[in-house]
Motif scaffolding. Structure first.
Motif, PDB file in Angstrom:
ATOM      1  N   ILE A  88       0.788  -1.224  -0.014  1.00  0.00           N
ATOM      2  CA  ILE A  88       0.063  -0.086  -0.181  1.00  0.00           C
ATOM      3  C   ILE A  88       0.904   1.184   0.146  1.00  0.00           C
ATOM      4  O   ILE A  88       0.392   2.253  -0.474  1.00  0.00           O
ATOM      5  N   THR A  89       2.065   1.012   0.557  1.00  0.00           N
ATOM      6  CA  THR A  89       3.181   1.935   0.426  1.00  0.00           C
ATOM      7  C   THR A  89       3.365   2.708  -0.859  1.00  0.00           C
ATOM      8  O   THR A  89       3.425   3.990  -1.294  1.00  0.00           O
ATOM      9  N   LYS A  90       3.053   1.782  -2.238  1.00  0.00           N
ATOM     10  CA  LYS A  90       3.184   2.264  -3.467  1.00  0.00           C
ATOM     11  C   LYS A  90       2.227   3.292  -3.696  1.00  0.00           C
ATOM     12  O   LYS A  90       2.389   4.089  -4.755  1.00  0.00           O
ATOM     13  N   ALA A  91       1.028   3.327  -3.114  1.00  0.00           N
ATOM     14  CA  ALA A  91       0.154   4.123  -3.398  1.00  0.00           C
ATOM     15  C   ALA A  91       0.262   5.666  -3.191  1.00  0.00           C
ATOM     16  O   ALA A  91       0.094   6.634  -3.602  1.00  0.00           O
ATOM     17  N   PHE A  92       1.123   5.758  -1.871  1.00  0.00           N
ATOM     18  CA  PHE A  92       1.668   7.073  -1.480  1.00  0.00           C
ATOM     19  C   PHE A  92       2.708   7.474  -2.205  1.00  0.00           C
ATOM     20  O   PHE A  92       2.861   8.644  -2.728  1.00  0.00           O
ATOM     21  N   VAL A  93       3.582   6.500  -2.979  1.00  0.00           N
ATOM     22  CA  VAL A  93       4.571   6.844  -4.220  1.00  0.00           C
ATOM     23  C   VAL A  93       4.025   7.584  -5.222  1.00  0.00           C
ATOM     24  O   VAL A  93       4.192   8.404  -5.862  1.00  0.00           O
ATOM     25  N   GLY A  94       2.696   6.789  -5.837  1.00  0.00           N
ATOM     26  CA  GLY A  94       2.056   7.359  -6.914  1.00  0.00           C
ATOM     27  C   GLY A  94       1.590   8.859  -6.718  1.00  0.00           C
ATOM     28  O   GLY A  94       1.838   9.703  -7.429  1.00  0.00           O
ATOM     29  N   VAL A  95       1.169   9.241  -5.364  1.00  0.00           N
ATOM     30  CA  VAL A  95       0.798  10.558  -5.242  1.00  0.00           C
ATOM     31  C   VAL A  95       1.941  11.434  -5.246  1.00  0.00           C
ATOM     32  O   VAL A  95       1.816  12.491  -5.668  1.00  0.00           O
ATOM     33  N   ALA A  96       3.076  11.165  -4.656  1.00  0.00           N
ATOM     34  CA  ALA A  96       4.331  11.826  -4.592  1.00  0.00           C
ATOM     35  C   ALA A  96       4.717  12.173  -5.988  1.00  0.00           C
ATOM     36  O   ALA A  96       5.058  13.373  -6.286  1.00  0.00           O
ATOM     37  N   GLN A 200       6.671  12.452   3.911  1.00  0.00           N
ATOM     38  CA  GLN A 200       6.606  12.962   5.105  1.00  0.00           C
ATOM     39  C   GLN A 200       5.838  14.197   5.141  1.00  0.00           C
ATOM     40  O   GLN A 200       4.892  14.799   5.749  1.00  0.00           O
ATOM     41  N   GLU A 201       6.524  15.223   4.533  1.00  0.00           N
ATOM     42  CA  GLU A 201       6.305  16.657   4.382  1.00  0.00           C
ATOM     43  C   GLU A 201       5.017  17.162   3.425  1.00  0.00           C
ATOM     44  O   GLU A 201       4.347  17.724   3.909  1.00  0.00           O
ATOM     45  N   ARG A 202       4.966  16.292   2.429  1.00  0.00           N
ATOM     46  CA  ARG A 202       3.876  16.742   1.409  1.00  0.00           C
ATOM     47  C   ARG A 202       2.830  15.834   1.751  1.00  0.00           C
ATOM     48  O   ARG A 202       1.576  16.279   1.183  1.00  0.00           O
ATOM     49  N   GLN A 203       2.572  14.579   2.291  1.00  0.00           N
ATOM     50  CA  GLN A 203       1.475  14.041   2.650  1.00  0.00           C
ATOM     51  C   GLN A 203       1.180  13.704   4.223  1.00  0.00           C
ATOM     52  O   GLN A 203      -0.006  14.148   4.507  1.00  0.00           O
ATOM     53  N   LEU A 204       2.016  13.006   4.834  1.00  0.00           N
ATOM     54  CA  LEU A 204       1.559  12.642   6.230  1.00  0.00           C
ATOM     55  C   LEU A 204       1.554  13.869   7.167  1.00  0.00           C
ATOM     56  O   LEU A 204       0.545  13.839   7.773  1.00  0.00           O
ATOM     57  N   PRO A 253      16.576   0.220   2.823  1.00  0.00           N
ATOM     58  CA  PRO A 253      16.290   1.673   2.545  1.00  0.00           C
ATOM     59  C   PRO A 253      15.869   2.160   0.946  1.00  0.00           C
ATOM     60  O   PRO A 253      14.654   2.780   0.973  1.00  0.00           O
ATOM     61  N   SER A 254      16.601   1.457   0.291  1.00  0.00           N
ATOM     62  CA  SER A 254      16.264   1.945  -1.197  1.00  0.00           C
ATOM     63  C   SER A 254      15.017   1.198  -1.691  1.00  0.00           C
ATOM     64  O   SER A 254      14.488   1.818  -2.745  1.00  0.00           O
ATOM     65  N   LEU A 255      14.400   0.451  -1.142  1.00  0.00           N
ATOM     66  CA  LEU A 255      13.090  -0.186  -1.590  1.00  0.00           C
ATOM     67  C   LEU A 255      12.018   0.177  -0.716  1.00  0.00           C
ATOM     68  O   LEU A 255      10.662  -0.696  -0.907  1.00  0.00           O
ATOM     69  N   ARG A 256      12.178   1.028   0.074  1.00  0.00           N
ATOM     70  CA  ARG A 256      10.969   1.368   1.001  1.00  0.00           C
ATOM     71  C   ARG A 256       9.892   2.305   0.126  1.00  0.00           C
ATOM     72  O   ARG A 256       9.069   2.703   0.949  1.00  0.00           O
ATOM     73  N   THR A 257      10.191   2.624  -1.191  1.00  0.00           N
ATOM     74  CA  THR A 257       9.136   2.944  -1.886  1.00  0.00           C
ATOM     75  C   THR A 257       8.161   1.770  -2.460  1.00  0.00           C
ATOM     76  O   THR A 257       7.113   2.141  -2.699  1.00  0.00           O
ATOM     77  N   TRP A 271      -6.031   9.920   5.099  1.00  0.00           N
ATOM     78  CA  TRP A 271      -5.379   9.936   4.023  1.00  0.00           C
ATOM     79  C   TRP A 271      -6.304   9.854   2.830  1.00  0.00           C
ATOM     80  O   TRP A 271      -6.176  10.974   1.664  1.00  0.00           O
ATOM     81  N   THR A 272      -7.182   8.902   2.706  1.00  0.00           N
ATOM     82  CA  THR A 272      -8.009   8.726   1.233  1.00  0.00           C
ATOM     83  C   THR A 272      -8.765   9.994   1.404  1.00  0.00           C
ATOM     84  O   THR A 272      -9.258  10.382   0.173  1.00  0.00           O
ATOM     85  N   VAL A 273      -9.399  10.534   2.529  1.00  0.00           N
ATOM     86  CA  VAL A 273     -10.270  11.687   2.402  1.00  0.00           C
ATOM     87  C   VAL A 273      -9.516  12.972   1.931  1.00  0.00           C
ATOM     88  O   VAL A 273     -10.152  13.410   0.993  1.00  0.00           O
ATOM     89  N   ALA A 274      -8.283  13.161   2.569  1.00  0.00           N
ATOM     90  CA  ALA A 274      -7.525  14.503   2.195  1.00  0.00           C
ATOM     91  C   ALA A 274      -7.185  14.313   0.538  1.00  0.00           C
ATOM     92  O   ALA A 274      -7.307  15.466  -0.093  1.00  0.00           O
ATOM     93  N   LEU A 275      -7.053  13.077  -0.048  1.00  0.00           N
ATOM     94  CA  LEU A 275      -6.629  13.026  -1.430  1.00  0.00           C
ATOM     95  C   LEU A 275      -7.732  13.270  -2.222  1.00  0.00           C
ATOM     96  O   LEU A 275      -7.803  13.876  -3.126  1.00  0.00           O
ATOM     97  N   GLN A 276      -9.161  12.835  -1.785  1.00  0.00           N
ATOM     98  CA  GLN A 276     -10.426  13.024  -2.489  1.00  0.00           C
ATOM     99  C   GLN A 276     -10.851  14.367  -2.382  1.00  0.00           C
ATOM    100  O   GLN A 276     -11.618  14.733  -3.146  1.00  0.00           O
ATOM    101  N   GLN A 277     -10.202  15.175  -1.286  1.00  0.00           N
ATOM    102  CA  GLN A 277     -10.895  16.356  -1.111  1.00  0.00           C
ATOM    103  C   GLN A 277      -9.760  17.389  -1.770  1.00  0.00           C
ATOM    104  O   GLN A 277      -9.967  18.844  -1.541  1.00  0.00           O
TER     105      GLN A 277
END
Length: 494
Positions: A88-96, A200-204, A253-257, A271-277
């Motif tokens: 599910i980490t990959k979804a955060f990468v997609g947004v980034a 961390q800064e742009r999403q969390l 560490p290099s694979l934590r995306t 997070w899903t609410v913030a994304l959709q709003q």
């Protein structure tokens, strides 16, 4: 007490404690139908601990915790329990990546070599979008689920760069962690900060997710759930055991995306609410974010007939009714966003193999009544009608019932792919015995298809019937000598 009996006793005690706490500890009222449904699922699938969050119209309308975060120490799941969310980490990468697209720093259609020079020549044409959607064709640094740790990540990176392409970019779909390693490099280079800090800064921080962090089994995380599984390898063959085991996962560490984040159901829901709003991306960007990648032939592809597309960091469920954006992770957690229904369901568990994506649609049915999965939601109409009838008569009657229908109507047909998809629909609900009857039906309808025997053999193996599994894999291999799955199973078991 003998060691084996001690382990069994400990496991049974843990499960009893789990079942004793299978309802929300903070519930002010009696368990509702969703609580009862999840209690039954936890018993059926033997899930030690689970968190749930349900979002409707931008608000969390249900947040609940069930069972044990740690069986050994009888620690219950609470709202603060952190669960690994794996891919599910990959979804955060997609947004980034989309945030960089909005900033004009990335073109999804551009080759990755535009941003990361010095890659192997064969890798250079793969586009950023193809990396995100697992259609790049790059060799996988974690092929066959090989573990890459902090100690050997540089050696693994050197090795994978020397390997040939698996296929030409855009030719196929193949789940690939090398692609996400490169996306981490992309994020770090273009954002000017480590990708973990950028996320961390742009999403969390924007959403307010203090419990969400990056790490692995080496890190000491307060309120972290222990991981468990019933799967383990015996003589090189992976199978299901009656004995619960611990899961210890490490992520270089290099694979934590690709994996490595831990969170809570409530924070993922926020997070899903913030994304959709529109708090993380411009609303128009969601269309791009959630559009599945296409192969060179113009068709979408995904993990399976169910998760049948893959967008920018997330699997998607493509269907006319109730389509979903469906990030899943580690066979233990799932986030289903139903944009057309303004509904999101987050299920996090600590059991590898729980596969909640197999029952989230059924959970959604408590909020969208026409989605009752037990009634065959998502199945083709003819298959759905047959499914409904067999739920009453018993799935052992599948072949007999179909013969009757064929006798009554000579034009009655069941396409092979539809029957096969039906079988896997049942497997996702952990109804292996019912699925077995469906796969038997498919063999009787299509006796010259290698795929029907392959699916039947796979289900026999799941049920522990190795002789029948081997028999059907032999038949599948005879019909198609290139059936690598059949050949691999037979090599390990014979």
């Amino acid at each position: 007490m003998k060691n084996k009996n001690r382990i069994l006793f400990s496991h049974l005690l843990g499960m009893l404690l789990c079942l004793a706490s299978c309802f929300p500890a903070n519930a002010a009222t009696a368990p509702d139908s969703v609580d009862l449904f999840l209690a039954a699922k936890m018993r059926q699938l033997r899930i030690p601990g689970l968190q749930l969050a349900v979002v409707r119209q931008g608000k969390i309308i249900k947040s609940a915790q069930y069972g044990l975060a740690n069986i050994q120490d009888s620690i219950p799941v609470t709202s603060r329990t952190r669960f690994p969310i794996n891919s599910i980490t990959k979804a955060f990468v997609g947004v980034a990546v989309m945030q960089l697209v909005e900033a004009g720093k990335v073109d999804l259609a551009a080759p990755i070599s535009r941003y990361l020079p010095g890659l192997p020549a064969a890798w250079q044409p793969a586009t950023v979008r193809q990396l995100l959607t697992h259609t790049s064709g790059l060799p996988d640094i974690m092929a066959n689920d090989a573990m890459v740790t902090e100690d050997d990540e540089q050696a693994a990176w050197t090795k994978v760069q020397a390997q040939p392409m698996d296929f030409q970019p855009g030719e196929k779909f193949a789940y690939n962690q090398t692609s996400y390693l490169l996306l981490g490099q992309l994020l770090t280079k273009l954002s000017g900060q480590p990708f973990t800090q950028f996320i961390q800064e742009r999403q969390l921080n924007v959403v307010g997710m203090p419990q969400t962090t990056t790490g692995d089994a080496h890190d000491v995380l307060p309120h972290a759930a222990r991981g468990y599984t019933f799967f383990h390898s015996v003589n090189g063959v992976m199978g299901r055991s009656k004995e619960l085991r611990n899961v210890f996962e490490v992520f270089a560490p290099s694979l934590r995306t690709a994996a490595g984040m831990s969170s809570t159901a409530e924070e993922v829901a926020r997070w899903t609410v913030a994304l959709q709003q529109g708090k993380l991306l411009q609303p128009a960007s969601l269309t791009t974010l959630w559009t599945p990648g296409l192969l060179n032939n113009g068709q979408p592809r995904g993990f399976s007939r169910f998760l049948n597309g893959y967008a920018l960091g997330s699997p998607v469920v493509l269907r006319p009714e109730h389509p979903a954006i469906a990030p899943v992770g580690g066979g233990r957690s799932a986030v289903f966003m139903y944009p057309e229904d303004d509904l999101t369901i987050v299920v996090l568990t600590n059991l590898q193999g729980a596969n909640p994506d197999g029952f989230v649609d059924e959970l959604a049915g408590y909020y969208l009544p026409d989605m009752k999965a037990v009634a065959g939601f998502g199945l083709p109409p003819t298959i759905r009608a047959l499914h409904t009838e067999l739920r009453q008569r018993g799935f052992a009657q599948a072949a007999t019932l179909v013969k009757q229908k064929q006798k009554q109507n000579p034009t009655y047909q069941l396409p092979e792919d539809d029957v096969n998809g039906w079988g896997y629909f049942l497997l996702r609900q952990q109804l292996a015995k019912e699925a077995l009857e469906v796969f038997k039906l498919n063999v009787s309808l299509y006796p010259q298809s290698t795929n029907t025997y392959d699916s039947l053999a796979e289900t026999y193996a799941e049920l522990g019937q190795k002789d029948l599994a081997a028999k059907n894999y032999k038949r599948a291999l005879a019909l198609n000598p290139k059936n690598t799955a059949a050949a691999a199973y037979l090599k390990k078991t014979l």
